[in-house]
Scaffold this active site. Structure first.
Site, mmCIF file in Angstrom:
data_model
loop_
_atom_site.group_PDB
_atom_site.id
_atom_site.type_symbol
_atom_site.label_atom_id
_atom_site.label_comp_id
_atom_site.label_asym_id
_atom_site.label_seq_id
_atom_site.Cartn_x
_atom_site.Cartn_y
_atom_site.Cartn_z
ATOM 1 N N HIS A 31 0.824 -1.208 0.000
ATOM 2 C CA HIS A 31 0.000 0.000 0.000
ATOM 3 C C HIS A 31 0.862 1.263 0.000
ATOM 4 O O HIS A 31 0.681 2.159 -0.833
ATOM 5 C CB HIS A 31 -0.916 -0.019 1.224
ATOM 6 C CG HIS A 31 -1.822 1.173 1.325
ATOM 7 N ND1 HIS A 31 -3.112 1.167 0.854
ATOM 8 C CD2 HIS A 31 -1.615 2.420 1.850
ATOM 9 C CE1 HIS A 31 -3.672 2.347 1.082
ATOM 10 N NE2 HIS A 31 -2.779 3.132 1.688
ATOM 11 N N GLU A 32 1.798 1.311 0.924
ATOM 12 C CA GLU A 32 2.631 2.506 1.043
ATOM 13 C C GLU A 32 3.589 2.647 -0.137
ATOM 14 O O GLU A 32 3.907 3.762 -0.560
ATOM 15 C CB GLU A 32 3.405 2.487 2.367
ATOM 16 C CG GLU A 32 2.536 2.463 3.606
ATOM 17 C CD GLU A 32 1.544 3.627 3.678
ATOM 18 O OE1 GLU A 32 1.815 4.688 3.061
ATOM 19 O OE2 GLU A 32 0.508 3.479 4.345
ATOM 20 N N HIS A 35 1.826 4.534 -2.813
ATOM 21 C CA HIS A 35 1.917 5.987 -2.593
ATOM 22 C C HIS A 35 3.298 6.510 -2.983
ATOM 23 O O HIS A 35 3.430 7.519 -3.679
ATOM 24 C CB HIS A 35 1.669 6.302 -1.114
ATOM 25 C CG HIS A 35 0.258 6.101 -0.662
ATOM 26 N ND1 HIS A 35 -0.839 6.521 -1.376
ATOM 27 C CD2 HIS A 35 -0.239 5.534 0.476
ATOM 28 C CE1 HIS A 35 -1.947 6.218 -0.716
ATOM 29 N NE2 HIS A 35 -1.604 5.613 0.408
#
Length: 449
Positions: A31-32, A35
């Protein structure tokens, strides 16, 4: 690797926590990283990439000026971009004031970048979660293959009884004189339910180019081919491969007989006689009320013990095409998303129990159970959880990715972002909502039956 042996040898609780942290760390990292990498591609500088919160256990600085770190509390993570005051991407007003006069430095901050760059960077986290799920489901589907059509015998399962004349490679043409329809045909389910209720059936097979009739066990025996996490079957120590030979002393041979006994129990405890690798044992389990999604939509409440059925033999499989595997991965991911949204709606309206919402304890227990069933089951669970995390982050709640996207939509319509004061208030409300949801889910773990 036999993960179940590890769990038994080193203590269930510790290894349940370990596998929960491992699953969550993989999902958070993906997820990170979404980003981070989209932010980098968009020209936004990342100052910190962290797995976990709190005291830093390990860190290193890369050549781009990003500090990669692992922190002591492994229940999440964040990317802190230039201009961010905190992990929730609140604006650091002092830092922004320092670069306000420098267009290049301002452009490299999260709050000075164009709207499209900020929106793409925020959306990338959930998108990467969904991409992970699709990839895992596709790979698992490709490696497992699809059942061959027509129905063909693969490996024979160990079952009680001595009548088993099927052989690997047999193509099943008829059972008790009724032709076997295509497994992809809706008539296949009707055919299964219409089979004569006898422990041994006559199978017409094609073997070495010739037709012959052989005797073999009922096609869908009382076999445990899978065990659901947090189920009555887990509590009763049922395992994959177990065969239930009696319920409350009454002999049975088909899975439908188990299903009828459970659904007719009205929740009372059942005494099961279980055959496992030639040994007989007695187990007591109490069915649970489960809210199940229905093919036509909605949910139905049923009594369940948490086991799945299987054939008297492992069906032969064939590898699907890459396109079919990816399509299957997309379909599975979408089914989880749509089912989760539907379930949440039914919980809000009171149609189903809010106990269907699990918190960290429940998720940790599922992690341990899935790990005990093998590496593939655990990886599959990571994909399911990754979809859930991606979906949760898209909820339009301030402090979550979905909340930021709502702010950006407002900015796109109005031509300017909400005021800094309004953002601070909304972010505070959002954090309170997220914490309240976490406390509520934790309460479910503790107090729900």
């Amino acid at each position: 690797m036999d993960i179940s042996a590890l769990i038994s040898a080193f203590g269930g609780t510790a290894w349940t926590i370990f596998f929960f942290v491992l699953a969550l760390s993989v999902i958070v990292a993906i997820h990170e990283y979404g980003h981070y990498i989209v932010g980098r591609w968009s020209g936004i500088q990342a100052d910190v990439f962290s797995i976990g919160f709190g005291p830093v256990l390990w860190s290193r600085m890369d050549k781009r000026g990003t500090r990669w770190q692992i922190a002591a509390l492994p229940f999440g993570g964040y990317v802190k971009f230039a201009g961010d005051a905190n992990a929730a991407s609140g604006k650091d007003e002092e830092a922004m004031a320092e670069v306000e006069a420098d267009p290049v430095a301002l452009r490299a901050t999260m709050h000075g970048a164009p709207l499209w760059a900020r929106a793409a960077t925020v959306a990338a986290g959930p998108v990467f979660n969904f991409a992970l799920s699709i990839m895992v489901f596709a790979v698992v589907g490709y490696s497992n293959g699809v059942v061959s059509d027509p129905l063909t015998v693969g490996d024979l399962r160990p079952l009680p009884g001595e009548v088993q004349e099927l052989q690997s490679g047999d193509v099943v043409l008829e059972i008790e004189g009724t032709p076997v329809p295509s497994i992809h045909d809706a008539a296949y389910g009707v055919f299964m339910n219409a089979l004569p209720q006898n422990p041994v059936l006559a199978y017409t097979v094609e073997r070495d180019g010739a037709r012959q009739v052989v005797q073999a066990p009922y096609l869908r025996p009382a076999l445990v081919s899978g065990v659901s996490p947090q189920s009555a079957a887990v509590a009763a120590d049922l395992e994959r491969g177990d065969v239930i030979t009696a319920v409350d002393g009454a002999p049975i041979f088909s899975f439908n007989q188990i299903k009828d006994a459970v659904e007719g129990s009205d929740g009372r405890s059942l005494n099961l006689t279980v055959w496992r690798d030639g040994d007989i044992s007695e187990k007591v389990l109490t069915p649970k009320r489960i809210d199940e999604p229905q093919p036509e939509g909605g949910f139905a409440t049923q009594w369940r013990i948490g086991i799945s059925s299987g054939n008297a033999f492992e069906p032969a499989t064939q590898a699907p095409g890459i396109g079919a595997a990816i399509t299957g991965g997309v379909s599975q991911t979408w089914n989880i998303i749509s089912g989760s949204i539907s379930g949440l709606g039914y919980m809000i309206t009171g149609a189903i129990s809010t106990c269907n919402l699990s918190g960290p304890i429940g998720i940790a227990q599922v992690s341990g159970t899935m790990a005990s069933q093998g590496v593939q089951s655990f990886i599959w669970f990571i994909a399911v959880l990754s979809t859930a995390v991606g979906l949760l982050n898209l909820f339009p709640i301030p402090a979550l990715d979905g909340g930021h996207l709502v702010f950006y939509a407002y900015e796109a319509v109005r031509g300017k972002p909400p005021s800094d004061n309004a953002l601070r208030i909304l972010m505070g409300i959002g954090l309170a909502m997220v914490l309240s949801l976490m406390v509520f889910a934790l309460g479910n773990d503790i107090f729900c039956p």
